[in-house]
Design a protein around this motif. Structure first.
Motif, PDB file in Angstrom:
ATOM      1  N   PRO A  11       1.035  -1.323  -0.271  1.00 14.56           N
ATOM      2  CA  PRO A  11      -0.050   0.570   0.275  1.00 14.56           C
ATOM      3  C   PRO A  11       0.576   1.348   0.468  1.00 14.56           C
ATOM      4  O   PRO A  11       0.388   2.166  -0.186  1.00 14.56           O
ATOM      5  CB  PRO A  11      -0.524  -0.262   1.350  1.00 14.56           C
ATOM      6  CG  PRO A  11      -0.012  -1.107   2.586  1.00 14.56           C
ATOM      7  CD  PRO A  11       0.800  -2.098   1.393  1.00 14.56           C
ATOM      8  N   ALA A  12       2.585   1.193  -0.268  1.00 23.27           N
ATOM      9  CA  ALA A  12       3.001   2.313   0.414  1.00 23.27           C
ATOM     10  C   ALA A  12       3.234   2.867  -1.159  1.00 23.27           C
ATOM     11  O   ALA A  12       3.369   2.281  -2.056  1.00 23.27           O
ATOM     12  CB  ALA A  12       4.238   2.085   1.179  1.00 23.27           C
ATOM     13  N   SER A  13       3.734   3.910  -1.055  1.00 19.43           N
ATOM     14  CA  SER A  13       4.216   5.093  -2.038  1.00 19.43           C
ATOM     15  C   SER A  13       5.817   4.538  -2.055  1.00 19.43           C
ATOM     16  O   SER A  13       6.453   5.231  -0.531  1.00 19.43           O
ATOM     17  CB  SER A  13       3.973   5.422  -2.483  1.00 19.43           C
ATOM     18  OG  SER A  13       5.114   6.578  -3.097  1.00 19.43           O
ATOM     19  N   VAL A  14       7.151   4.354  -3.496  1.00 19.56           N
ATOM     20  CA  VAL A  14       8.361   3.953  -3.098  1.00 19.56           C
ATOM     21  C   VAL A  14       8.926   5.528  -2.743  1.00 19.56           C
ATOM     22  O   VAL A  14      10.267   5.718  -1.565  1.00 19.56           O
ATOM     23  CB  VAL A  14       9.267   3.808  -4.043  1.00 19.56           C
ATOM     24  CG1 VAL A  14       8.599   2.462  -4.728  1.00 19.56           C
ATOM     25  CG2 VAL A  14       8.643   4.715  -5.054  1.00 19.56           C
ATOM     26  N   HIS A  15       7.897   7.447  -2.821  1.00 20.98           N
ATOM     27  CA  HIS A  15       8.268   8.359  -2.751  1.00 20.98           C
ATOM     28  C   HIS A  15       8.203   8.560  -0.851  1.00 20.98           C
ATOM     29  O   HIS A  15       8.758   9.550  -0.760  1.00 20.98           O
ATOM     30  CB  HIS A  15       7.833   8.912  -3.848  1.00 20.98           C
ATOM     31  CG  HIS A  15       7.544   9.210  -4.842  1.00 20.98           C
ATOM     32  ND1 HIS A  15       9.325   9.036  -5.864  1.00 20.98           N
ATOM     33  CD2 HIS A  15       6.882   8.823  -6.204  1.00 20.98           C
ATOM     34  CE1 HIS A  15       9.127   8.386  -6.650  1.00 20.98           C
ATOM     35  NE2 HIS A  15       8.077   8.754  -7.088  1.00 20.98           N
ATOM     36  N   VAL A  16       7.368   7.853  -0.412  1.00 20.82           N
ATOM     37  CA  VAL A  16       6.862   8.034   0.850  1.00 20.82           C
ATOM     38  C   VAL A  16       8.431   7.763   1.775  1.00 20.82           C
ATOM     39  O   VAL A  16       8.820   7.168   1.864  1.00 20.82           O
ATOM     40  CB  VAL A  16       6.140   6.871   1.425  1.00 20.82           C
ATOM     41  CG1 VAL A  16       5.408   7.515   3.109  1.00 20.82           C
ATOM     42  CG2 VAL A  16       4.762   7.993   1.350  1.00 20.82           C
ATOM     43  N   GLU A  17       8.579   9.023   3.136  1.00 19.37           N
ATOM     44  CA  GLU A  17       9.855   8.228   3.792  1.00 19.37           C
ATOM     45  C   GLU A  17       9.636   7.374   4.936  1.00 19.37           C
ATOM     46  O   GLU A  17       8.587   7.443   5.351  1.00 19.37           O
ATOM     47  CB  GLU A  17      10.016   9.547   5.227  1.00 19.37           C
ATOM     48  CG  GLU A  17      11.437   9.575   6.168  1.00 19.37           C
ATOM     49  CD  GLU A  17      11.429  10.653   6.463  1.00 19.37           C
ATOM     50  OE1 GLU A  17      12.555  10.468   7.255  1.00 19.37           O
ATOM     51  OE2 GLU A  17      10.688  11.846   6.233  1.00 19.37           O
ATOM     52  N   GLY A  18      11.011   6.297   4.963  1.00 19.41           N
ATOM     53  CA  GLY A  18       9.943   5.518   6.071  1.00 19.41           C
ATOM     54  C   GLY A  18      10.096   4.380   5.112  1.00 19.41           C
ATOM     55  O   GLY A  18       9.386   3.309   5.588  1.00 19.41           O
ATOM     56  N   ALA A  19       8.748   4.113   3.696  1.00 20.40           N
ATOM     57  CA  ALA A  19       8.602   3.637   3.025  1.00 20.40           C
ATOM     58  C   ALA A  19       9.077   1.896   3.147  1.00 20.40           C
ATOM     59  O   ALA A  19      10.743   1.853   2.909  1.00 20.40           O
ATOM     60  CB  ALA A  19       8.551   3.426   1.398  1.00 20.40           C
ATOM     61  N   PRO A  20       9.083   0.911   2.897  1.00 23.02           N
ATOM     62  CA  PRO A  20       9.752  -0.680   2.570  1.00 23.02           C
ATOM     63  C   PRO A  20      10.804  -0.557   1.889  1.00 23.02           C
ATOM     64  O   PRO A  20       9.745  -0.272   0.661  1.00 23.02           O
ATOM     65  CB  PRO A  20       8.445  -1.684   3.148  1.00 23.02           C
ATOM     66  CG  PRO A  20       7.019  -1.466   2.328  1.00 23.02           C
ATOM     67  CD  PRO A  20       7.781   0.464   2.967  1.00 23.02           C
ATOM     68  N   SER A  21      11.321  -1.243   1.892  1.00 22.48           N
ATOM     69  CA  SER A  21      12.596  -1.562   1.168  1.00 22.48           C
ATOM     70  C   SER A  21      13.279  -2.875   1.415  1.00 22.48           C
ATOM     71  O   SER A  21      12.875  -3.379   2.412  1.00 22.48           O
ATOM     72  CB  SER A  21      12.879  -0.745   1.462  1.00 22.48           C
ATOM     73  OG  SER A  21      14.378  -0.401   0.402  1.00 22.48           O
ATOM     74  N   ILE A  22      13.920  -2.751   0.836  1.00 22.41           N
ATOM     75  CA  ILE A  22      15.146  -4.832   1.289  1.00 22.41           C
ATOM     76  C   ILE A  22      16.175  -3.872   1.066  1.00 22.41           C
ATOM     77  O   ILE A  22      17.195  -2.666   0.707  1.00 22.41           O
ATOM     78  CB  ILE A  22      14.726  -5.483  -0.192  1.00 22.41           C
ATOM     79  CG1 ILE A  22      14.927  -5.755  -1.662  1.00 22.41           C
ATOM     80  CG2 ILE A  22      12.774  -5.811  -0.255  1.00 22.41           C
ATOM     81  CD1 ILE A  22      15.466  -6.204  -2.514  1.00 22.41           C
ATOM     82  N   ASP A  23      17.296  -4.969   1.399  1.00 23.32           N
ATOM     83  CA  ASP A  23      18.715  -5.350   1.968  1.00 23.32           C
ATOM     84  C   ASP A  23      19.317  -4.883  -0.221  1.00 23.32           C
ATOM     85  O   ASP A  23      18.684  -6.356  -0.751  1.00 23.32           O
ATOM     86  CB  ASP A  23      19.335  -5.944   2.656  1.00 23.32           C
ATOM     87  CG  ASP A  23      20.905  -6.475   2.315  1.00 23.32           C
ATOM     88  OD1 ASP A  23      21.493  -5.655   1.459  1.00 23.32           O
ATOM     89  OD2 ASP A  23      21.043  -6.614   3.305  1.00 23.32           O
TER      90      ASP A  23
END
Length: 516
Positions: free
Chosen positions: A61-73
Motif C-alpha cells: 500500500p505504500a509509495s516508494v517516495h514516502v519517507e520510511g517506505a518499506p525496502s529491502i537490503d
C-alpha cells in the motif's frame, strides 16, 4: 519443536504489506513450485541462507517516495537470484536500479488494457499482444531499471513491464496474481519455469513423501499422540502421521463440550472404526466449562481452552508414559496470523498461541507450511472420506469463540442447535462447496421481541457465511434471500430463547471470519 522440513529450491515472496504476499505465494504453489513468505526486513545473508531459486517482491500500500517506505537490503540484488517485482515491488526495483518512478498525478485502478511490445521471458508467444490486466497503483514507472527493456505498456504507464534477462531482473506494474488478470498465471509461470529454471515438481505426492520422511526422522521409534478436534486440519495431520509411523500414533479426542452438534460421535465413528487408528475418547466438557466460568475476554478464553486442552492430553497420556510427541494441525495462515517478527498478531490461534510454556510434548506439525486448500488435497490423496476432507473449518477453541462473553452449557446448547440449522440449510441449498464457512454466532446481548402476542427478551443469533480460498482474505457470501428467510424462521421457531436473527455482511479485512 522441530521445524518442518521444507522442500529445496524455494521461491521467496517478500512481503510489503496488505494481502498481496499471501495470494502470490498461493499462485506460485498452484504452479507446483514451493513458496514461502518472508519479511522485507530480512538481510541479504538471511535470504541467501534459504537458498532461493527465485524472489518475488510483492505489492503493497505504500509509495516508494514516502519517507520510511518499506525496502529491502540492496545486497539482495547482488545474490544472482532471479527477481520479479509486482506493482510496488516493480517500482522498488525501478527506483533502486536506476529507473524512474514518477508522481504523474494519474493512477490506474481496475481493468486496464496492456500492450505487449517485446516478447522475452514473461510474455510467451501463446499470449495475446493486447490483453486486460488489473492495476492498482498511483505512482507510475516511467523508465525501467538501467539495462532493462520495456516489454509492455499501457496508456498511462510507459513501463508496465520490463525485463533484464542478463541481470535476472523482471518487473510488472500490474497484478498477475489476481483472477482479473486472465493471463497472469502464465506470466508467473514464465518467470518460475523460464527465468528461474524451476520444474513443476511440488505436488501432493511430493508433499506427503517429504513430510512422511520428516516425521519418521523426528519421532524415530518414539510414540506420538494427536489431538483430534473433528476438523479437517487435525484429521489430515493424524492420517499423515499414521502413514509415517503407524501404530506408534495414538489419537486423543478431547470432547470439550464446545463441538458442533453431533460431531463428537462422528469423530469417534470415523477414526476408531473406519480409519483403524487407536483412539482415546476423553469427555471433558465439565472441566472446560469450569475453566471458562467468568471468562469473557477473547484472548483469555483462547488461552484457557488451549492450556486445558494440553492438560487433558497430559492426563490422557498417563497410560502412554513414553508419548513424547504431540501432533497438531497447525496451518500456514495460523502461523502468519498468530504473529511472527514480520507479522502483527491478529489473534492467538489455538494451535499456536495458546500452548503453555511448561508443555511436556515436542510438537509435530506436518501441515505448518500448507494453506487450507492444499491440506484438503493432501487429505484426498491419503484416502480420507469427503465428509472429513470437505468439512467446514472449525476453530480450535470451538464454540467458545462463537459465544461472545461467558461460555455456559446453556449457551452452547442454544448455539449448537442454531448452528446446525444454518449448516443444514446451506447443504440443502447445494452451497456446501461454494461456502468456505457458514455458522451461527451468539452475542452477549438481548433484544425485545414479540412471540405469540407476548413480549420476549431473548438472544439474537448472527449468521456468518463467507467465501474464501485460504482464510487469509474472505468476502461475505451473497446467500439468497429465500435461504436466509428459511434459516431465520427455523432458528426462531426451533431454538428456545432466540427471538432475532441478523446476517453479517463484513469482509476480511476489515473483520475476521470468526467473531473472536
Amino acid at each position: 519443536m522441530t521445524e518442518p522440513v521444507r522442500p529445496a529450491d524455494p521461491v521467496l515472496v517478500v512481503d510489503f504489506g496488505a494481502q498481496y504476499a499471501q495470494l502470490i505465494a498461493r499462485r506460485v504453489r498452484e504452479a507446483h513450485v514451493y513458496s514461502e513468505i518472508v519479511p522485507h526486513s530480512l538481510s541479504a545473508a538471511e535470504i541467501a541462507e534459504r537458498s532461493p531459486r527465485g524472489i518475488v517482491l510483492s505489492g503493497g500500500p505504500a509509495s516508494v517516495h514516502v519517507e520510511g517506505a518499506p525496502s529491502i537490503d540492496p545486497g539482495v540484488y547482488e545474490l544472482g537470484v532471479p527477481i520479479l517485482g509486482i506493482c510496488y515491488g516493480a517500482q522498488l526495483l525501478a527506483r533502486d536500479l536506476g529507473g524512474e518512478v514518477a508522481r504523474t498525478g494519474r493512477g490506474e485502478y481496475g481493468r486496464t488494457d496492456l500492450d505487449v511490445v517485446d516478447q522475452q521471458v514473461l510474455f510467451g508467444p501463446a499470449q495475446p499482444s493486447h490483453q486486460p490486466v488489473w492495476m492498482s497503483h498511483f505512482d507510475t514507472i516511467t523508465a525501467p531499471p538501467a539495462g532493462a527493456t520495456v516489454t509492455a505498456s499501457t496508456p498511462d504507464t510507459p513501463a508496465a513491464a520490463f525485463e533484464d534477462v542478463d541481470a535476472k531482473v523482471y518487473g510488472v506494474q500490474f497484478h498477475p496474481e489476481v483472477v482479473h488478470t486472465p493471463h497472469g498465471q502464465e506470466v508467473l509461470e514464465h518467470f518460475l519455469y523460464d527465468a528461474c529454471g524451476l520444474a513443476p515438481g511440488w505436488t501432493m505426492t511430493s508433499i506427503i513423501e517429504t513430510q512422511v520422511a520428516a516425521i519418521r526422522a523426528q519421532v524415530g521409534d518414539g510414540r506420538a499422540i494427536c489431538g483430534l478436534s473433528g476438523g479437517v486440519d487435525s484429521a489430515v495431520a493424524a492420517a499423515l502421521v499414521h502413514k509415517a509411523i503407524g501404530g506408534q500414533l495414538t489419537c486423543v479426542f478431547v470432547d470439550t463440550g464446545l463441538m458442533r452438534q453431533g460431531e463428537g460421535e462422528q469423530v469417534v465413528e470415523t477414526f476408531r472404526r473406519h480409519q483403524g487408528i487407536e483412539l482415546i475418547h476423553v469427555r471433558a466438557g465439565d472441566r472446560f466449562f469450569e475453566k471458562l466460568a467468568g471468562v469473557t475476554d477473547p484472548e483469555d478464553k483462547r488461552k484457557a481452552i488451549g492450556e486445558l486442552f494440553i492438560r487433558v492430553f497430559e492426563d490422557a497420556a498417563g497410560g502412554l508414559s513414553d508419548a513424547k510427541y504431540l501432533v497438531q494441525g497447525t496451518l500456514y495462515p495460523d502461523v502468519i496470523e498468530s504473529g511472527t517478527k514480520d507479522a502483527a498478531k491478529i489473534k492467538s490461534h489455538h494451535n499456536v498461541g495458546g500452548l503453555p510454556d511448561d508443555m511436556d510434548f515436542e510438537l509435530v506439525e506436518p501441515l505448518r507450511a500448507l494453506f487450507k486448500d492444499e491440506v484438503r488435497k493432501v487429505g484426498t490423496e491419503l484416502g480420507l472420506p469427503d465428509e472429513i476432507v470437505w468439512r467446514q473449518p472449525f476453530p480450535g477453541p470451538g464454540l467458545g469463540v462463537r459465544i461472545i462473553g461467558e461460555v455456559t452449557p446453556e449457551k452452547v446448547a442454544m448455539l449448537q442447535r442454531a448452528d446446525a440449522i444454518v449448516r443444514e440449510e446451506v447443504k440443502s441449498a447445494g452451497l456446501e462447496r461454494e461456502i468456505w464457512q457458514a455458522f451461527a454466532v451468539l452475542p452477549d446481548i438481548r433484544s425485545v421481541g414479540v412471540m405469540g402476542d407476548e413480549r420476549t427478551y431473548g438472544h439474537p443469533i448472527i449468521i456468518r457465511a463467507v467465501t474464501s480460498e485460504d482464510a487469509m482474505t474472505a468476502d461475505w457470501a451473497r446467500l439468497p434471500y429465500e435461504l436466509l428467510e428459511t434459516m431465520s424462521g427455523r432458528i426462531i421457531n426451533e431454538v428456545a430463547g432466540i427471538n432475532r436473527v441478523a446476517y453479517d455482511v463484513t469482509s476480511k479485512p476489515p473483520g475476521t471470519i470468526e467473531w473472536e
